[in-house]
Design a protein around this motif. Structure first.
Motif, PDB file in Angstrom:
ATOM      1  N   ALA A 188       0.827  -1.207   0.000  1.00  0.00           N
ATOM      2  CA  ALA A 188       0.000   0.000   0.000  1.00  0.00           C
ATOM      3  C   ALA A 188       0.859   1.254   0.000  1.00  0.00           C
ATOM      4  O   ALA A 188       0.571   2.225  -0.703  1.00  0.00           O
ATOM      5  CB  ALA A 188      -0.938  -0.002   1.201  1.00  0.00           C
ATOM      6  N   ASP A 189       1.922   1.265   0.801  1.00  0.00           N
ATOM      7  CA  ASP A 189       2.815   2.420   0.814  1.00  0.00           C
ATOM      8  C   ASP A 189       3.550   2.552  -0.512  1.00  0.00           C
ATOM      9  O   ASP A 189       3.790   3.664  -1.000  1.00  0.00           O
ATOM     10  CB  ASP A 189       3.822   2.301   1.960  1.00  0.00           C
ATOM     11  N   PHE A 190       3.898   1.435  -1.125  1.00  0.00           N
ATOM     12  CA  PHE A 190       4.559   1.478  -2.428  1.00  0.00           C
ATOM     13  C   PHE A 190       3.639   2.110  -3.471  1.00  0.00           C
ATOM     14  O   PHE A 190       4.046   3.017  -4.211  1.00  0.00           O
ATOM     15  CB  PHE A 190       4.969   0.069  -2.855  1.00  0.00           C
ATOM     16  N   LEU A 191       2.381   1.662  -3.533  1.00  0.00           N
ATOM     17  CA  LEU A 191       1.448   2.194  -4.524  1.00  0.00           C
ATOM     18  C   LEU A 191       1.051   3.634  -4.210  1.00  0.00           C
ATOM     19  O   LEU A 191       0.674   4.375  -5.113  1.00  0.00           O
ATOM     20  CB  LEU A 191       0.202   1.307  -4.594  1.00  0.00           C
ATOM     21  N   ARG A 192       1.129   4.033  -2.965  1.00  0.00           N
ATOM     22  CA  ARG A 192       0.858   5.428  -2.610  1.00  0.00           C
ATOM     23  C   ARG A 192       1.979   6.341  -3.094  1.00  0.00           C
ATOM     24  O   ARG A 192       1.746   7.482  -3.506  1.00  0.00           O
ATOM     25  CB  ARG A 192       0.681   5.555  -1.092  1.00  0.00           C
ATOM     26  N   ASN A 193       3.203   5.858  -3.041  1.00  0.00           N
ATOM     27  CA  ASN A 193       4.352   6.689  -3.390  1.00  0.00           C
ATOM     28  C   ASN A 193       4.800   6.561  -4.837  1.00  0.00           C
ATOM     29  O   ASN A 193       5.467   7.456  -5.357  1.00  0.00           O
ATOM     30  CB  ASN A 193       5.540   6.342  -2.483  1.00  0.00           C
ATOM     31  N   TYR A 194       4.466   5.452  -5.496  1.00  0.00           N
ATOM     32  CA  TYR A 194       4.966   5.189  -6.847  1.00  0.00           C
ATOM     33  C   TYR A 194       3.818   4.885  -7.793  1.00  0.00           C
ATOM     34  O   TYR A 194       2.775   4.379  -7.390  1.00  0.00           O
ATOM     35  CB  TYR A 194       5.955   4.015  -6.830  1.00  0.00           C
ATOM     36  N   ARG A 195       4.046   5.155  -9.075  1.00  0.00           N
ATOM     37  CA  ARG A 195       3.051   4.840 -10.096  1.00  0.00           C
ATOM     38  C   ARG A 195       3.745   4.233 -11.305  1.00  0.00           C
ATOM     39  O   ARG A 195       4.907   4.510 -11.589  1.00  0.00           O
ATOM     40  CB  ARG A 195       2.268   6.073 -10.508  1.00  0.00           C
ATOM     41  N   SER A 196       2.985   3.416 -12.026  1.00  0.00           N
ATOM     42  CA  SER A 196       3.524   2.752 -13.209  1.00  0.00           C
ATOM     43  C   SER A 196       3.448   3.691 -14.408  1.00  0.00           C
ATOM     44  O   SER A 196       2.430   4.348 -14.635  1.00  0.00           O
ATOM     45  CB  SER A 196       2.727   1.473 -13.493  1.00  0.00           C
ATOM     46  N   VAL A 197       4.543   3.743 -15.170  1.00  0.00           N
ATOM     47  CA  VAL A 197       4.637   4.553 -16.387  1.00  0.00           C
ATOM     48  C   VAL A 197       5.306   3.708 -17.464  1.00  0.00           C
ATOM     49  O   VAL A 197       6.249   2.970 -17.182  1.00  0.00           O
ATOM     50  CB  VAL A 197       5.465   5.829 -16.142  1.00  0.00           C
ATOM     51  N   ASN A 198       4.813   3.815 -18.677  1.00  0.00           N
ATOM     52  CA  ASN A 198       5.448   3.118 -19.801  1.00  0.00           C
ATOM     53  C   ASN A 198       6.509   4.001 -20.451  1.00  0.00           C
ATOM     54  O   ASN A 198       6.211   5.109 -20.900  1.00  0.00           O
ATOM     55  CB  ASN A 198       4.408   2.744 -20.867  1.00  0.00           C
ATOM     56  N   LYS A 199       7.742   3.536 -20.467  1.00  0.00           N
ATOM     57  CA  LYS A 199       8.761   4.132 -21.331  1.00  0.00           C
ATOM     58  C   LYS A 199       8.641   3.447 -22.693  1.00  0.00           C
ATOM     59  O   LYS A 199       8.125   2.337 -22.785  1.00  0.00           O
ATOM     60  CB  LYS A 199      10.162   3.899 -20.777  1.00  0.00           C
ATOM     61  N   TYR A 200       9.145   4.088 -23.734  1.00  0.00           N
ATOM     62  CA  TYR A 200       9.030   3.497 -25.069  1.00  0.00           C
ATOM     63  C   TYR A 200      10.378   3.496 -25.785  1.00  0.00           C
ATOM     64  O   TYR A 200      11.094   4.501 -25.804  1.00  0.00           O
ATOM     65  CB  TYR A 200       8.000   4.257 -25.919  1.00  0.00           C
ATOM     66  N   TYR A 201      10.678   2.336 -26.358  1.00  0.00           N
ATOM     67  CA  TYR A 201      11.890   2.155 -27.159  1.00  0.00           C
ATOM     68  C   TYR A 201      11.505   1.469 -28.461  1.00  0.00           C
ATOM     69  O   TYR A 201      10.436   0.855 -28.569  1.00  0.00           O
ATOM     70  CB  TYR A 201      12.911   1.317 -26.388  1.00  0.00           C
ATOM     71  N   PHE A 202      12.382   1.553 -29.445  1.00  0.00           N
ATOM     72  CA  PHE A 202      12.083   0.950 -30.744  1.00  0.00           C
ATOM     73  C   PHE A 202      12.421  -0.538 -30.743  1.00  0.00           C
ATOM     74  O   PHE A 202      13.471  -0.945 -30.224  1.00  0.00           O
ATOM     75  CB  PHE A 202      12.866   1.655 -31.847  1.00  0.00           C
ATOM     76  N   ALA A 203      11.518  -1.336 -31.302  1.00  0.00           N
ATOM     77  CA  ALA A 203      11.835  -2.749 -31.522  1.00  0.00           C
ATOM     78  C   ALA A 203      13.097  -2.818 -32.369  1.00  0.00           C
ATOM     79  O   ALA A 203      13.252  -2.063 -33.338  1.00  0.00           O
ATOM     80  CB  ALA A 203      10.673  -3.447 -32.218  1.00  0.00           C
ATOM     81  N   SER A 204      14.016  -3.683 -32.013  1.00  0.00           N
ATOM     82  CA  SER A 204      15.322  -3.738 -32.672  1.00  0.00           C
ATOM     83  C   SER A 204      15.177  -3.849 -34.185  1.00  0.00           C
ATOM     84  O   SER A 204      14.508  -4.762 -34.691  1.00  0.00           O
ATOM     85  CB  SER A 204      16.131  -4.919 -32.139  1.00  0.00           C
ATOM     86  N   GLY A 205      15.764  -2.891 -34.893  1.00  0.00           N
ATOM     87  CA  GLY A 205      15.749  -2.910 -36.349  1.00  0.00           C
ATOM     88  C   GLY A 205      14.429  -2.536 -36.984  1.00  0.00           C
ATOM     89  O   GLY A 205      14.278  -2.671 -38.197  1.00  0.00           O
ATOM     90  N   GLU A 206      13.466  -2.052 -36.192  1.00  0.00           N
ATOM     91  CA  GLU A 206      12.141  -1.746 -36.721  1.00  0.00           C
ATOM     92  C   GLU A 206      11.795  -0.270 -36.513  1.00  0.00           C
ATOM     93  O   GLU A 206      12.552   0.477 -35.877  1.00  0.00           O
ATOM     94  CB  GLU A 206      11.091  -2.636 -36.043  1.00  0.00           C
ATOM     95  N   ASP A 207      10.641   0.138 -37.011  1.00  0.00           N
ATOM     96  CA  ASP A 207      10.243   1.540 -36.922  1.00  0.00           C
ATOM     97  C   ASP A 207       8.993   1.731 -36.062  1.00  0.00           C
ATOM     98  O   ASP A 207       8.219   2.661 -36.272  1.00  0.00           O
ATOM     99  CB  ASP A 207      10.016   2.136 -38.313  1.00  0.00           C
ATOM    100  N   TRP A 208       8.779   0.832 -35.104  1.00  0.00           N
ATOM    101  CA  TRP A 208       7.682   1.020 -34.157  1.00  0.00           C
ATOM    102  C   TRP A 208       8.184   0.819 -32.731  1.00  0.00           C
ATOM    103  O   TRP A 208       9.189   0.159 -32.492  1.00  0.00           O
ATOM    104  CB  TRP A 208       6.506   0.095 -34.464  1.00  0.00           C
ATOM    105  N   VAL A 209       7.455   1.411 -31.784  1.00  0.00           N
ATOM    106  CA  VAL A 209       7.921   1.450 -30.402  1.00  0.00           C
ATOM    107  C   VAL A 209       7.290   0.338 -29.559  1.00  0.00           C
ATOM    108  O   VAL A 209       6.227  -0.194 -29.884  1.00  0.00           O
ATOM    109  CB  VAL A 209       7.633   2.817 -29.752  1.00  0.00           C
ATOM    110  N   VAL A 210       7.986   0.034 -28.470  1.00  0.00           N
ATOM    111  CA  VAL A 210       7.591  -1.024 -27.540  1.00  0.00           C
ATOM    112  C   VAL A 210       7.503  -0.423 -26.139  1.00  0.00           C
ATOM    113  O   VAL A 210       8.388   0.336 -25.727  1.00  0.00           O
ATOM    114  CB  VAL A 210       8.624  -2.172 -27.542  1.00  0.00           C
TER     115      VAL A 210
END
Length: 621
Positions: A188-210
């Motif tokens: 509960a303290d973890f979820l109160r202090n932190y939130r999930s966020v998606n970072k995005y990187y490119f699939a290796s050798g491709e032109d779309w993000v992951v």
């Protein structure tokens, strides 16, 4: 300790050394009463599990505090937003305070750590006292903010306190000289202090993000003093999590960081965010810079606290490197045609493929699709529809053959692209799945030769996927591949347990062959004793049907890193055998229930019947 169990621990007669406040203009949580100007600090229970509006303010150790108070006060102070954890460090000896690195890791327990009475035998020289800490460990968060779950396991550590001379040399005070690494927080303290966020990187050798989910502070980070937007940008620049790193690329030149001293990033009145970078990024330009900006736009799009319509990257001298708007960044999305309506499909009682129209308040009658799957000339056991909704891959009723057919035009049945030799239908082919590249995936569950297959473009020569973990009795019950083609969700039975695992897909092309591997399986639902079905529900979220130990079947959202929240459980539904979720949250979830047939769950409603009989509901993918 912490917001999740502060009142409980205070009830045991233990001193509480932190003050808990909510967003009531500086008023106390319980009834939002005014702050008393005299008397002892009292324990106040948080407003709710993981409530991000609850604030914990650390309190420094009082004069002549006994060892129990020192340990309790320190555990409380770890749950606060105290800048630099300065107050928490006051409970430590000078040497311990210098060596403690709260930013390096977080240990997440089911509840706040339970502090036992001091074990005098643990310090034979009688130079101090050792206090055992216990709990149930469910995850760790590493220095790159990656959440790593595990099945609840016993956590046993200790905190050691000693007496050290006071600064004035007149007496001694108890302080902690040895402690576990990083932060130790109840969930509960973890979820109160932190939130999930998606970072995005490119699939290796491709032109779309992951998507690469991580956890950042809900408010200002105590160590870096950065606001959530700046924390998120910093986390992106640090690179992908260790698990995803082998399959993705960052377009930011190695060593790129925020310009020194930047702790706050804000948008202007045009919703443009200007991001000042160090000299490593000065030479970035053209397409590379556009891709860097795209990574930022996708990443910041997950933050509800800021609206970013355009990103401008600035070099070390303040010069503009490039600009990119959200409309331009769409070309780098794994699912690019987001304006096109997604349709769910299912197989009716006669084995025919049917399409559902579920966009309105009431679902319309199912529609038969063109081609042999809709006509019933190839009765189906399971099905997958490609992401363009032009083709479907079906496993025949015997489970032996995998067939691909158009679902937009009439055509005769085509020869199977793959055949299983297993004796029993249940040991043959699993339900198939399409990735965003247009490749088709299926598992052959033949006990004599279990194998995961990838069929390039759905019609090419099947490729045996390398699965070093598929042995020792492991069996793939079902699978779903992400739109980006980098991750695969697998329901795997091993012994008496059926678990949900996330595998990383790696591809390598040589002069002779294409090599495809699924590696480093990670648990995605470690608290579930048995998993029945899974579906992707966006870039890094899953809908999972399963049961926790001693519990009933439930349907809930989970992150691909295995993390969850208390608000992720969907309304109850009996006898669910399969589930399908859309890429966009505005479209209903569809499920197959033994009691109710094919049902749908629109946002903000309860389950509604769609077809009395049917099975294998799917969205494209």
């Amino acid at each position: 300790m912490g917001a999740d169990s502060r009142a409980e621990h205070a009830g045991r007669g233990r001193s509480t050394r932190a003050v808990v406040l909510a967003a009531c203009g500086g008023l106390l949580v319980t009834g939002c009463a005014t702050m008393p100007d005299s008397g002892d600090v009292q324990a106040v229970k948080g407003a709710g599990t993981g409530d991000s509006q609850v604030r914990v303010y650390a309190v420094a150790p009082r004069e002549n505090a006994d060892p129990d108070e020192i340990v309790d006060g320190f555990l409380e102070a770890m749950t606060s937003d105290d800048p630099g954890f300065a107050t928490a460090r006051k409970y430590l000896t000078k040497k311990a305070a210098q060596g403690w690195r709260p930013e390096q890791s977080i240990t997440v327990l089911t509840t706040a750590p339970d502090r036992e009475q001091a074990d005098r035998n643990a310090d034979p020289d009688n130079q101090g006292r050792a206090f055992p800490l216990s709990g149930r460990k469910i995850a760790t968060v590493d220095a790159r903010h990656g959440y790593q779950p595990n099945s609840p396991a016993e956590y046993l550590q200790s905190i050691h306190v000693v007496q050290q001379p006071l600064a004035n040399g007149k007496g001694k005070e108890w302080r902690i000289d040895s402690l576990p690494p990083g932060l130790i927080l109840g969930e509960a303290d973890f979820l109160r202090n932190y939130r999930s966020v998606n970072k995005y990187y490119f699939a290796s050798g491709e032109d779309w993000v992951v998507a690469d989910p991580v956890y950042i502070r809900q408010r200002q980070d105590p160590v870096t003093r950065m606001d959530p937007v700046t924390q998120t940008v910093k986390a992106l620049l640090e690179g992908p999590t260790n698990w995803l790193k082998p399959a993705v690329d960052s377009q930011f030149p190695s060593g790129t960081e925020l310009k020194a001293g930047v702790t706050t990033l804000t948008t202007d009145d045009q919703s443009t965010l200007r991001v000042p970078l160090n000299a490593k990024a000065d030479r970035a330009g053209g397409e590379a810079c556009r891709r860097m900006a795209a990574q930022l736009l996708f990443t910041l799009g997950d933050l509800t606290s800021v609206r970013v319509e355009q990103v401008e990257l600035l070099g070390s001298g303040g010069q503009s490197l490039c600009r990119l708007g959200k409309g331009q960044a769409v070309e780098f999305a794994a699912v690019r045609d987001t304006d096109r309506e997604e349709h769910p499909y299912f197989v009716d009682e006669h084995g025919k493929l049917m399409m559902l129209l579920v966009g309105g308040k009431e679902a319309n009658a199912p529609v038969e699709v063109p081609g042999p799957f809709g006509k019933g000339t190839v009765p189906l056991r399971s099905v997958a529809v490609d992401r363009g909704e032009t083709r479907a891959a079906g496993v025949g009723q015997t489970g032996r053959e995998l067939i691909v057919s158009s679902i937009t035009t009439e055509q005769d049945p085509l020869p199977p692209v793959l055949t299983s030799r297993a004796a029993r239908p249940d040991d043959r082919l699993s339900a198939p799945s399409w990735d965003g590249r247009g490749d088709l995936w299926v598992a052959d569950r033949d006990p004599a030769a279990p194998q995961l297959w990838m069929v390039p473009d759905g019609t090419g020569h099947p490729v045996k996927v390398r699965t070093p973990w598929l042995g020792d009795g492991a069996r793939i019950e079902s699978l779903r591949v992400s739109a980006d083609g980098v991750r695969i969700a697998l329901v795997v039975t091993r012994g008496e347990r059926t678990t949900l695992q996330i595998g990383r897909i790696q591809r390598q092309t040589t002069d002779e062959e294409q090599i495809v591997s699924v590696l480093d399986l990670q648990p995605a639902a470690p608290r579930m004793e048995s998993v029945k079905a899974v579906s992707w529900a966006g870039p890094s979220r899953l809908v999972v049907v399963g049961r926790e130990a001693g519990g009933v079947q439930q349907i809930r959202y989970l992150q691909t890193d295995g993390s969850t929240s208390t608000t992720s459980v969907l309304p109850g539904l009996n006898g669910v055998t399969s589930v399908a979720a859309p890429h966009e949250e505005t479209v209903p979830v569809v499920a197959d229930s033994d009691d109710d047939g094919i049902v749908r769950l629109a946002p903000g409603t309860n389950w509604q019947p769609v077809a009395k009989k049917g099975f294998s509901p799917v969205y494209p993918g």
